[in-house]
Scaffold this active site. Structure first.
Site, PDB file in Angstrom:
ATOM      1  CD  GLU A  51      60.341  34.638  48.722  1.00 26.69           C
ATOM      2  OE1 GLU A  51      61.198  34.572  48.685  1.00 26.69           O
ATOM      3  OE2 GLU A  51      59.039  33.862  48.213  1.00 26.69           O
ATOM      4  CD  GLU A  62      68.838  31.754  51.493  1.00 30.51           C
ATOM      5  OE1 GLU A  62      68.634  31.156  50.249  1.00 30.51           O
ATOM      6  OE2 GLU A  62      67.680  31.698  52.248  1.00 30.51           O
TER       7      GLU A  62
END
Length: 280
Positions: A51, A62
């Site tokens: 990724e 995040e």
């Protein structure tokens, strides 16, 4: 639609009787050159899938480590076009490893869905995860990706009930990414006891392999999740190695790839260890 590299890799993993290891890095972190070196080294270090994060200034899903990685990459000048250029350079030397971009909708929308899908496919990208694009609003992007044979990979969470999983599964290909914990990346730890039934539920709803991420911090935890999932995703601890390398004035690729090897070895051997225990 084709997901040739992703499907081929999952078929190979099934034949080997093991889970896959998905390593996440941020494009351009800490510099474009070092990030490219890390990217090139990931398959040999043990990554079955990659990724590649698209730097964005407001990565809402995040935790602090990946937020800081995104800011470092943006400061280093990485853009979405630069991320696609990194992917294209990687693909010149690796024809087999599935490469998935992970990011947020704003840069892709600014780029233009059709143009992005075309350039992503030309760069050798196999799939896309867009954290903040709900299925109800994804058809224009999905249409563009389908036209270029790039998979849209959706997220399922602990709060996704059966009705929601049915919606998530529509027009999803490659695999489903199961977010194992509520909250942002790199904060809580995944627990295999709760992940196992969730993975089965997502598999049943989607008919696709399930990769588990958002709460895997150690080799031991990665091995536990590898026993119940089709793939294990690790990201925050890898970008933390970048930060540690910067603080210690050490080469980031060396530290990151060493961590990838340790985690990849744990995932690769997890089910073997379980089988040996069963035979004793």
């Amino acid at each position: 639609m084709t997901t040739a590299r992703i499907d081929a890799r999952f078929a190979a993993l099934k034949a080997e009787g093991r889970a896959g290891f998905v390593s996440y890095i941020m494009a351009g972190d800490p510099t474009p050159g070092e990030a490219a070196e890390i990217l090139r080294g990931l398959p040999a270090a043990g990554a079955d899938f990659i990724e590649l994060g698209i730097p964005f200034s407001d990565p809402m899903a995040e935790g602090p480590p990946i937020q800081r990685a995104a800011l470092r990459a943006l400061k280093a000048g990485l853009t979405l076009r630069g991320t696609l250029a990194m992917a294209a350079e990687f693909r010149k030397g690796d024809a087999d490893t599935p490469l998935i971009l992970m990011g947020y909708l704003n840069p892709i929308e600014s780029y233009g869905y059709e143009a992005f899908a075309r350039d992503a496919a030309a760069s050798g990208v196999d799939g896309l995860i867009v954290v903040d694009c709900p299925p109800e609003e994804a058809d224009p992007l999905t249409d563009a990706l389908d036209a270029e044979q790039v998979s849209l990979i959706r997220l399922a969470t602990p709060t996704s009930d059966d009705a929601r999983l049915e919606i998530i599964s529509r027009r999803t290909s490659g695999f489903v990414y199961y977010v194992s914990v509520a909250g942002v990346t790199g904060v809580k730890e995944a627990q295999a006891v709760s992940v196992a039934p969730a993975v089965e539920r997502v598999r049943k709803a989607s008919g696709l392999p399930v990769a588990v991420g958002f709460g895997v911090k150690t080799a031991e935890r990665a091995a536990e999740i590898a026993r119940v999932a089709d793939a294990v995703v690790v990201g925050s601890v890898l970008v933390e190695e970048v930060a540690a390398a910067l603080e210690a004035n050490e080469p980031a690729p060396t530290r990151v790839l060493a961590k990838v090897k340790a985690l990849g070895d744990a995932v690769r051997s997890a089910r073997l260890g379980a089988r040996l225990t069963e035979t004793v």
